[in-house]
Design a protein around this motif. Sequence first.
Motif, PDB file in Angstrom:
ATOM      1  N   VAL A  53       0.823  -1.168   0.052  1.00 43.94           N
ATOM      2  CA  VAL A  53       0.050   0.072   0.001  1.00 43.94           C
ATOM      3  C   VAL A  53       0.868   1.248  -0.152  1.00 43.94           C
ATOM      4  N   VAL A  54       0.416   2.308  -0.374  1.00 46.25           N
ATOM      5  CA  VAL A  54       0.870   3.812  -0.452  1.00 46.25           C
ATOM      6  C   VAL A  54       1.548   3.920   0.890  1.00 46.25           C
ATOM      7  N   GLY A  55       2.845   4.314   0.928  1.00 45.69           N
ATOM      8  CA  GLY A  55       3.690   4.590   2.380  1.00 45.69           C
ATOM      9  C   GLY A  55       4.286   3.402   2.767  1.00 45.69           C
ATOM     10  N   ASP A  58       4.644   3.998  -4.491  1.00 42.92           N
ATOM     11  CA  ASP A  58       3.432   4.363  -4.987  1.00 42.92           C
ATOM     12  C   ASP A  58       2.774   3.391  -6.546  1.00 42.92           C
ATOM     13  N   ARG A  59       3.803   3.187  -7.178  1.00 42.94           N
ATOM     14  CA  ARG A  59       3.563   2.407  -8.679  1.00 42.94           C
ATOM     15  C   ARG A  59       3.268   0.781  -8.360  1.00 42.94           C
ATOM     16  N   ALA A 110       1.888   0.179  -5.179  1.00 41.64           N
ATOM     17  CA  ALA A 110       0.752   0.167  -4.255  1.00 41.64           C
ATOM     18  C   ALA A 110      -0.529  -0.334  -4.776  1.00 41.64           C
ATOM     19  N   GLU A 153      -5.608   6.452  -3.467  1.00 41.28           N
ATOM     20  CA  GLU A 153      -5.122   7.662  -2.839  1.00 41.28           C
ATOM     21  C   GLU A 153      -5.151   9.163  -3.953  1.00 41.28           C
ATOM     22  N   LEU A 154      -4.763   8.674  -5.197  1.00 34.28           N
ATOM     23  CA  LEU A 154      -4.925   9.821  -6.384  1.00 34.28           C
ATOM     24  C   LEU A 154      -6.201  10.309  -6.478  1.00 34.28           C
ATOM     25  N   ASP A 210      -3.515   0.357  -3.563  1.00 36.39           N
ATOM     26  CA  ASP A 210      -4.503   1.468  -3.174  1.00 36.39           C
ATOM     27  C   ASP A 210      -3.905   2.954  -3.764  1.00 36.39           C
ATOM     28  N   ALA A 211      -2.893   2.910  -4.781  1.00 32.02           N
ATOM     29  CA  ALA A 211      -2.507   3.972  -5.273  1.00 32.02           C
ATOM     30  C   ALA A 211      -3.487   4.808  -6.020  1.00 32.02           C
ATOM     31  N   ASP A 212      -4.374   4.151  -6.508  1.00 28.24           N
ATOM     32  CA  ASP A 212      -5.616   5.003  -7.441  1.00 28.24           C
ATOM     33  C   ASP A 212      -6.301   5.695  -6.506  1.00 28.24           C
TER      34      ASP A 212
END
Length: 137
Positions: free
Chosen positions: A117-119, A123-124, A126, A132-133, A128-130
């Motif tokens: 996951v992000v963090g 990010d690429r 993760a 977060e964006l 859940d990146a979409d």
Amino acid sequence: MGLTEEIVAMRGGSGQPGRLLGEFRRAALLVPLSGDDDGGLMSGWQGGVRWIYAFTDEEALARFAQTRGAGVAVREWEFLSILGARLVDAVIPTVDGPTGVVVDVADEDASMLFPPVVGIVPDRCAVDADDELAGAL
């Protein structure tokens, strides 16, 4: 505090996620090699995620070897010593599909998941990146 102490604190309800992640990134982890022809890292699948097995010390790796039915000593298992940061920042991006890290998987009360996951992972990589964006727009 080291990674094992941060895991204990987190599992006990008094941990801080930022400190746990910082200790994970600074920790030298032992990652067993898969032993097959591709020479990759040992991992397993759960819930559609590949989990790379990582251990805080040789004793934790030995407990894992015992659960896998290995009657051999840990020193006979080939493993890589790698910083947690390098594992998530450099290795995970080279793996196909969602990939996280599970630390000390054989220790029921002392294991910890570091999911993709992000963090935690780039990010690429993760899952859940979409999300977060989308929240940032």
